[in-house]
Design a protein around this motif. Structure first.
Motif, PDB file in Angstrom:
ATOM      1  N   VAL A  33       5.296  -6.654  -8.087  1.00 19.28           N
ATOM      2  CA  VAL A  33       6.204  -5.545  -7.762  1.00 19.28           C
ATOM      3  C   VAL A  33       6.108  -4.386  -8.747  1.00 19.28           C
ATOM      4  CG1 VAL A  33       7.859  -6.972  -6.498  1.00 19.28           C
ATOM      5  CG2 VAL A  33       8.087  -6.717  -8.984  1.00 19.28           C
ATOM      6  N   GLU A  34       5.737  -4.674  -9.992  1.00 20.25           N
ATOM      7  CA  GLU A  34       5.680  -3.604 -10.979  1.00 20.25           C
ATOM      8  C   GLU A  34       4.548  -2.607 -10.689  1.00 20.25           C
ATOM      9  OE1 GLU A  34       2.824  -6.732 -12.215  1.00 20.25           O
ATOM     10  OE2 GLU A  34       4.889  -6.702 -11.468  1.00 20.25           O
ATOM     11  N   ARG A  35       3.616  -2.989  -9.786  1.00 20.60           N
ATOM     12  CA  ARG A  35       2.478  -2.119  -9.463  1.00 20.60           C
ATOM     13  C   ARG A  35       2.574  -1.518  -8.059  1.00 20.60           C
ATOM     14  NH1 ARG A  35      -2.385  -4.765  -9.141  1.00 20.60           N
ATOM     15  NH2 ARG A  35      -1.715  -6.907  -9.516  1.00 20.60           N
ATOM     16  N   VAL A  52     -14.786   6.221  -3.156  1.00 24.66           N
ATOM     17  CA  VAL A  52     -13.769   5.618  -2.307  1.00 24.66           C
ATOM     18  C   VAL A  52     -14.385   4.517  -1.459  1.00 24.66           C
ATOM     19  CG1 VAL A  52     -12.092   6.010  -0.444  1.00 24.66           C
ATOM     20  CG2 VAL A  52     -12.507   7.802  -2.151  1.00 24.66           C
ATOM     21  N   THR A  53     -13.685   3.378  -1.377  1.00 23.61           N
ATOM     22  CA  THR A  53     -14.007   2.346  -0.402  1.00 23.61           C
ATOM     23  C   THR A  53     -12.948   2.391   0.679  1.00 23.61           C
ATOM     24  OG1 THR A  53     -15.079   0.923  -2.029  1.00 23.61           O
ATOM     25  CG2 THR A  53     -14.323  -0.124   0.000  1.00 23.61           C
ATOM     26  N   GLN A 100      -6.138  -5.271 -10.895  1.00 22.62           N
ATOM     27  CA  GLN A 100      -5.501  -4.306 -11.794  1.00 22.62           C
ATOM     28  C   GLN A 100      -5.012  -3.059 -11.078  1.00 22.62           C
ATOM     29  OE1 GLN A 100      -5.039  -5.337 -14.922  1.00 22.62           O
ATOM     30  NE2 GLN A 100      -6.139  -7.179 -14.276  1.00 22.62           N
ATOM     31  N   ALA A 101      -5.239  -2.979  -9.776  1.00 20.04           N
ATOM     32  CA  ALA A 101      -4.982  -1.726  -9.059  1.00 20.04           C
ATOM     33  C   ALA A 101      -3.493  -1.478  -8.834  1.00 20.04           C
ATOM     34  CB  ALA A 101      -5.697  -1.734  -7.717  1.00 20.04           C
ATOM     35  N   LEU A 123      -6.705   2.189  -7.803  1.00 20.38           N
ATOM     36  CA  LEU A 123      -5.663   2.586  -6.861  1.00 20.38           C
ATOM     37  C   LEU A 123      -6.028   2.130  -5.460  1.00 20.38           C
ATOM     38  CD1 LEU A 123      -3.119   4.282  -6.063  1.00 20.38           C
ATOM     39  CD2 LEU A 123      -4.663   6.257  -5.844  1.00 20.38           C
ATOM     40  N   VAL A 124      -5.078   1.486  -4.792  1.00 18.28           N
ATOM     41  CA  VAL A 124      -5.204   1.121  -3.382  1.00 18.28           C
ATOM     42  C   VAL A 124      -4.095   1.852  -2.624  1.00 18.28           C
ATOM     43  CG1 VAL A 124      -4.967  -0.733  -1.690  1.00 18.28           C
ATOM     44  CG2 VAL A 124      -6.219  -1.137  -3.817  1.00 18.28           C
ATOM     45  N   ILE A 125      -4.445   2.524  -1.522  1.00 20.10           N
ATOM     46  CA  ILE A 125      -3.462   3.201  -0.678  1.00 20.10           C
ATOM     47  C   ILE A 125      -3.597   2.648   0.730  1.00 20.10           C
ATOM     48  CG2 ILE A 125      -2.610   5.398   0.205  1.00 20.10           C
ATOM     49  CD1 ILE A 125      -4.158   6.762  -2.106  1.00 20.10           C
TER      50      ILE A 125
END
Length: 269
Positions: free
Chosen positions: A120-122, A16-17, A99-100, A74-76
């Motif tokens: 928006v699709e991601r 995780v970053t 690509q996240a 993945l970015v949260i």
């Protein structure tokens, strides 16, 4: 919330970053993550007896989304409930991680509004619950333009974290905040009207309805300022049934914000 999300990702063996606003906040976040992992280890809550320090070694702390690994999947975001702020943070992340999947931990804001100007699709909602290492639920919020493949991937990732997923259409308050805030506001009105004490209202919901925590203590945990902001948003979107009680406004104006200030509907040592 950010620390809790980092905890569950590290516990699942994921590097995780963590991006914080300054080196000082980054150092504080590192200490909080390590303390959280050690507490879980002491209680035997880490998977397969994993070592807290070993898991902690998977954490990198940065002060800019530009420093995030470009191959991140993945970015949260877990910043305050402000659409413009969330959109800006996710835009920076989208540029750094092309690509996240871009997930928002918002508890009430429109995912479609946050996604404006982004791929928006991601973009979708990935709503965790506090405390993240303990709470079993992730509320997955999808809007009309999100890819079905992205939703499926985030569901699989959430389940790999040991969470149960519910899927909700993008709407004000989603499912959990809309219902939780409705009960919480009514509990505050009851206290305001002197129907019962805060302790007795909460005890009634715990023992009568099986809630693990009463609605007033939960409001203290969430933060009265956060709950007020959500209630105002829902009132604007859904009507006066979500209008915040005067007692809630008065406590926020007085700085009694709950656990984080030591005083809310209860006193927190």
């Amino acid at each position: 919330m950010g620390v809790g999300i980092v905890h569950v990702l590290l516990a699942a063996g994921t590097p995780v970053t963590l991006v914080e606003a300054s080196p000082e906040r980054g150092a504080s976040a590192r200490e909080s993550v390590l303390a959280s992992l050690r507490k879980a280890a002491d209680r035997g809550k880490l998977p397969d007896g994993a070592d807290a320090e070993t898991l902690f070694a998977g954490l990198t702390v940065a002060t800019s989304a530009a420093d995030a690994p470009p191959a991140a999947e993945l970015v949260i975001e877990a910043v305050p409930e402000d659409v413009e702020l969330k959109r800006r943070i996710l835009a920076e992340a989208a540029a750094a991680c092309p690509q996240a999947v871009l997930a928002s931990n918002t508890s009430s804001l429109s995912i479609a509004a946050i996604a404006e100007g982004l791929p928006v699709e991601r973009v979708l909602g990935m709503h965790f619950f506090n405390p993240v290492p303990v709470q079993a639920l992730v509320e997955l919020v999808h809007h009309a333009a999100v890819s079905a493949e992205v939703v499926a991937r985030v569901r699989a990732w959430s389940e790999a974290l040991g969470k149960t997923v519910i899927e909700v259409r993008d709407s004000p308050g989603f499912a959990t905040s809309r219902l939780g805030v409705a009960v919480g506001l009514e509990a505050i009105r009851m206290l305001q009207d002197e129907v019962a004490s805060a302790e007795d209202i909460d005890t009634g919901m715990r023992l009568g309805y099986g809630w693990p925590m009463g609605p007033l203590r939960l409001t203290d945990l969430v933060g009265l300022d956060v709950r007020l902001a959500i209630a105002e948003h829902l009132a604007a979107e859904l009507g006066p049934r979500f209008e915040p009680p005067e007692l809630l406004r008065a406590k926020v104006a007085a700085g009694d914000l709950g656990r984080k200030t030591g005083q809310g509907f209860f006193t927190w040592p």
